[in-house]
Design a protein around this motif. Structure first.
Motif, PDB file in Angstrom:
ATOM      1  N   ALA A  49       0.834  -1.208   0.000  1.00 51.96           N
ATOM      2  CA  ALA A  49       0.000   0.000   0.000  1.00 51.96           C
ATOM      3  C   ALA A  49       0.870   1.260   0.000  1.00 51.96           C
ATOM      4  O   ALA A  49       0.563   2.233  -0.704  1.00 51.96           O
ATOM      5  CB  ALA A  49      -0.940  -0.002   1.200  1.00 51.96           C
ATOM      6  N   LEU A  50       1.957   1.242   0.765  1.00 44.60           N
ATOM      7  CA  LEU A  50       2.863   2.396   0.797  1.00 44.60           C
ATOM      8  C   LEU A  50       3.505   2.616  -0.571  1.00 44.60           C
ATOM      9  O   LEU A  50       3.623   3.754  -1.041  1.00 44.60           O
ATOM     10  CB  LEU A  50       3.950   2.204   1.862  1.00 44.60           C
ATOM     11  CG  LEU A  50       3.507   2.407   3.307  1.00 44.60           C
ATOM     12  CD1 LEU A  50       4.630   2.057   4.271  1.00 44.60           C
ATOM     13  CD2 LEU A  50       3.056   3.851   3.528  1.00 44.60           C
ATOM     14  N   GLN A  51       3.902   1.533  -1.225  1.00 43.99           N
ATOM     15  CA  GLN A  51       4.491   1.645  -2.556  1.00 43.99           C
ATOM     16  C   GLN A  51       3.454   2.197  -3.551  1.00 43.99           C
ATOM     17  O   GLN A  51       3.770   3.047  -4.381  1.00 43.99           O
ATOM     18  CB  GLN A  51       4.998   0.287  -3.044  1.00 43.99           C
ATOM     19  CG  GLN A  51       6.264  -0.169  -2.345  1.00 43.99           C
ATOM     20  CD  GLN A  51       6.682  -1.574  -2.783  1.00 43.99           C
ATOM     21  OE1 GLN A  51       5.894  -2.307  -3.372  1.00 43.99           O
ATOM     22  NE2 GLN A  51       7.918  -1.931  -2.477  1.00 43.99           N
ATOM     23  N   ALA A  52       2.234   1.704  -3.453  1.00 42.51           N
ATOM     24  CA  ALA A  52       1.181   2.180  -4.348  1.00 42.51           C
ATOM     25  C   ALA A  52       0.903   3.663  -4.106  1.00 42.51           C
ATOM     26  O   ALA A  52       0.733   4.431  -5.056  1.00 42.51           O
ATOM     27  CB  ALA A  52      -0.090   1.354  -4.162  1.00 42.51           C
ATOM     28  N   ASN A  53       0.854   4.057  -2.834  1.00 43.42           N
ATOM     29  CA  ASN A  53       0.630   5.468  -2.508  1.00 43.42           C
ATOM     30  C   ASN A  53       1.773   6.335  -3.017  1.00 43.42           C
ATOM     31  O   ASN A  53       1.542   7.433  -3.528  1.00 43.42           O
ATOM     32  CB  ASN A  53       0.453   5.658  -1.003  1.00 43.42           C
ATOM     33  CG  ASN A  53      -0.890   5.180  -0.510  1.00 43.42           C
ATOM     34  OD1 ASN A  53      -1.826   5.009  -1.283  1.00 43.42           O
ATOM     35  ND2 ASN A  53      -0.994   4.945   0.786  1.00 43.42           N
ATOM     36  N   ALA A  54       3.006   5.853  -2.871  1.00 37.20           N
ATOM     37  CA  ALA A  54       4.161   6.610  -3.345  1.00 37.20           C
ATOM     38  C   ALA A  54       4.114   6.749  -4.866  1.00 37.20           C
ATOM     39  O   ALA A  54       4.363   7.835  -5.414  1.00 37.20           O
ATOM     40  CB  ALA A  54       5.457   5.934  -2.910  1.00 37.20           C
ATOM     41  N   ALA A  55       3.767   5.677  -5.561  1.00 39.38           N
ATOM     42  CA  ALA A  55       3.667   5.732  -7.020  1.00 39.38           C
ATOM     43  C   ALA A  55       2.555   6.687  -7.444  1.00 39.38           C
ATOM     44  O   ALA A  55       2.724   7.470  -8.386  1.00 39.38           O
ATOM     45  CB  ALA A  55       3.422   4.337  -7.584  1.00 39.38           C
ATOM     46  N   GLN A  56       1.439   6.629  -6.755  1.00 35.16           N
ATOM     47  CA  GLN A  56       0.320   7.520  -7.074  1.00 35.16           C
ATOM     48  C   GLN A  56       0.717   8.976  -6.818  1.00 35.16           C
ATOM     49  O   GLN A  56       0.394   9.856  -7.605  1.00 35.16           O
ATOM     50  CB  GLN A  56      -0.909   7.141  -6.258  1.00 35.16           C
ATOM     51  CG  GLN A  56      -2.133   7.952  -6.620  1.00 35.16           C
ATOM     52  CD  GLN A  56      -3.361   7.538  -5.814  1.00 35.16           C
ATOM     53  OE1 GLN A  56      -3.236   6.891  -4.780  1.00 35.16           O
ATOM     54  NE2 GLN A  56      -4.522   7.913  -6.285  1.00 35.16           N
ATOM     55  N   GLN A  57       1.418   9.219  -5.724  1.00 32.77           N
ATOM     56  CA  GLN A  57       1.861  10.575  -5.407  1.00 32.77           C
ATOM     57  C   GLN A  57       2.810  11.085  -6.490  1.00 32.77           C
ATOM     58  O   GLN A  57       2.725  12.250  -6.906  1.00 32.77           O
ATOM     59  CB  GLN A  57       2.546  10.612  -4.031  1.00 32.77           C
ATOM     60  CG  GLN A  57       2.970  11.998  -3.599  1.00 32.77           C
ATOM     61  CD  GLN A  57       1.809  12.952  -3.422  1.00 32.77           C
ATOM     62  OE1 GLN A  57       0.708  12.548  -3.093  1.00 32.77           O
ATOM     63  NE2 GLN A  57       2.044  14.231  -3.667  1.00 32.77           N
ATOM     64  N   LEU A  58       3.702  10.231  -6.967  1.00 32.08           N
ATOM     65  CA  LEU A  58       4.617  10.623  -8.040  1.00 32.08           C
ATOM     66  C   LEU A  58       3.839  10.971  -9.309  1.00 32.08           C
ATOM     67  O   LEU A  58       4.169  11.940 -10.006  1.00 32.08           O
ATOM     68  CB  LEU A  58       5.621   9.510  -8.327  1.00 32.08           C
ATOM     69  CG  LEU A  58       6.701   9.289  -7.260  1.00 32.08           C
ATOM     70  CD1 LEU A  58       7.548   8.067  -7.611  1.00 32.08           C
ATOM     71  CD2 LEU A  58       7.574  10.523  -7.115  1.00 32.08           C
ATOM     72  N   GLN A  59       2.807  10.179  -9.602  1.00 36.64           N
ATOM     73  CA  GLN A  59       1.982  10.461 -10.781  1.00 36.64           C
ATOM     74  C   GLN A  59       1.251  11.792 -10.632  1.00 36.64           C
ATOM     75  O   GLN A  59       1.165  12.576 -11.581  1.00 36.64           O
ATOM     76  CB  GLN A  59       0.984   9.338 -11.021  1.00 36.64           C
ATOM     77  CG  GLN A  59       1.608   8.056 -11.510  1.00 36.64           C
ATOM     78  CD  GLN A  59       0.591   6.924 -11.624  1.00 36.64           C
ATOM     79  OE1 GLN A  59      -0.511   7.014 -11.104  1.00 36.64           O
ATOM     80  NE2 GLN A  59       0.983   5.861 -12.319  1.00 36.64           N
ATOM     81  N   VAL A  60       0.733  12.040  -9.442  1.00 39.29           N
ATOM     82  CA  VAL A  60       0.025  13.300  -9.191  1.00 39.29           C
ATOM     83  C   VAL A  60       0.989  14.479  -9.344  1.00 39.29           C
ATOM     84  O   VAL A  60       0.665  15.486  -9.980  1.00 39.29           O
ATOM     85  CB  VAL A  60      -0.627  13.289  -7.791  1.00 39.29           C
ATOM     86  CG1 VAL A  60      -1.088  14.675  -7.371  1.00 39.29           C
ATOM     87  CG2 VAL A  60      -1.786  12.314  -7.749  1.00 39.29           C
ATOM     88  N   GLU A  61       2.187  14.340  -8.770  1.00 40.23           N
ATOM     89  CA  GLU A  61       3.172  15.416  -8.866  1.00 40.23           C
ATOM     90  C   GLU A  61       3.593  15.637 -10.315  1.00 40.23           C
ATOM     91  O   GLU A  61       3.748  16.781 -10.757  1.00 40.23           O
ATOM     92  CB  GLU A  61       4.385  15.101  -7.994  1.00 40.23           C
ATOM     93  CG  GLU A  61       4.096  15.189  -6.505  1.00 40.23           C
ATOM     94  CD  GLU A  61       5.225  14.646  -5.641  1.00 40.23           C
ATOM     95  OE1 GLU A  61       6.247  14.180  -6.192  1.00 40.23           O
ATOM     96  OE2 GLU A  61       5.089  14.684  -4.409  1.00 40.23           O
ATOM     97  N   ALA A  62       3.773  14.561 -11.068  1.00 41.62           N
ATOM     98  CA  ALA A  62       4.146  14.690 -12.478  1.00 41.62           C
ATOM     99  C   ALA A  62       3.031  15.379 -13.258  1.00 41.62           C
ATOM    100  O   ALA A  62       3.296  16.242 -14.103  1.00 41.62           O
ATOM    101  CB  ALA A  62       4.460  13.318 -13.069  1.00 41.62           C
TER     102      ALA A  62
END
Length: 151
Positions: A49-62
């Motif tokens: 879940a933490l990895q998924a959240n981090a990936a999602q956050q990176l996508q949002v920031e991008a």
């Protein structure tokens, strides 16, 4: 000789408690193993879940960076358009002023007496304007005029 079975209360108590203690110890071991497996599984799920959240956050920031870049590009394009439009307007104003300064109405065109005279005067001005524009575009008329600068 036959072996005699002891029936003392301690012996009977030992016979009853030993299997119960073994069963209790087995139950405790089973619950500890199960609890450890569940804890490990929960930790693994939390890591995923933490990895998924981090990936999602990176996508949002991008996506936000792309949106900001697009807005900046649009703003820059708009500013360039406004600047170029302003310069073209200034050039047209300079051209119109230069024509007005250089054009002289023929005699009698300052006060029309007939429609034919008016038409002749307007035709004369239009012809003079076309010739002025041709010379202006060819660079034959030397007047200080704004130039379009690219940014």
């Amino acid at each position: 000789m036959a072996r005699r079975r002891s029936r003392t209360p301690e012996h009977l108590l030992l016979k009853l408690l030993l299997p119960m203690a073994i069963a209790l110890l087995g139950y405790y071991a089973f619950t500890q193993i199960t609890q450890n497996a569940v804890t490990q599984r929960i930790s693994a799920i939390q890591a995923i879940a933490l990895q998924a959240n981090a990936a999602q956050q990176l996508q949002v920031e991008a996506a936000q960076r792309r949106k900001v870049a697009a807005a900046q590009a649009a703003q820059a394009a708009n500013e360039k358009y406004v600047h170029e439009t302003q310069l073209r307007w200034e050039q047209e104003q300079a051209r119109a002023r230069a024509f007005d300064v250089s054009y002289q109405d023929p005699k009698g065109c300052d006060n029309w007496k007939t429609d034919a005279q008016m038409v002749a005067c307007v035709d004369h001005r239009n012809t003079a304007k076309r010739e002025f524009d041709r010379q202006w575009n060819a660079g034959l008329i030397q007047v200080s005029r704004p130039t379009i600068r690219t940014q």
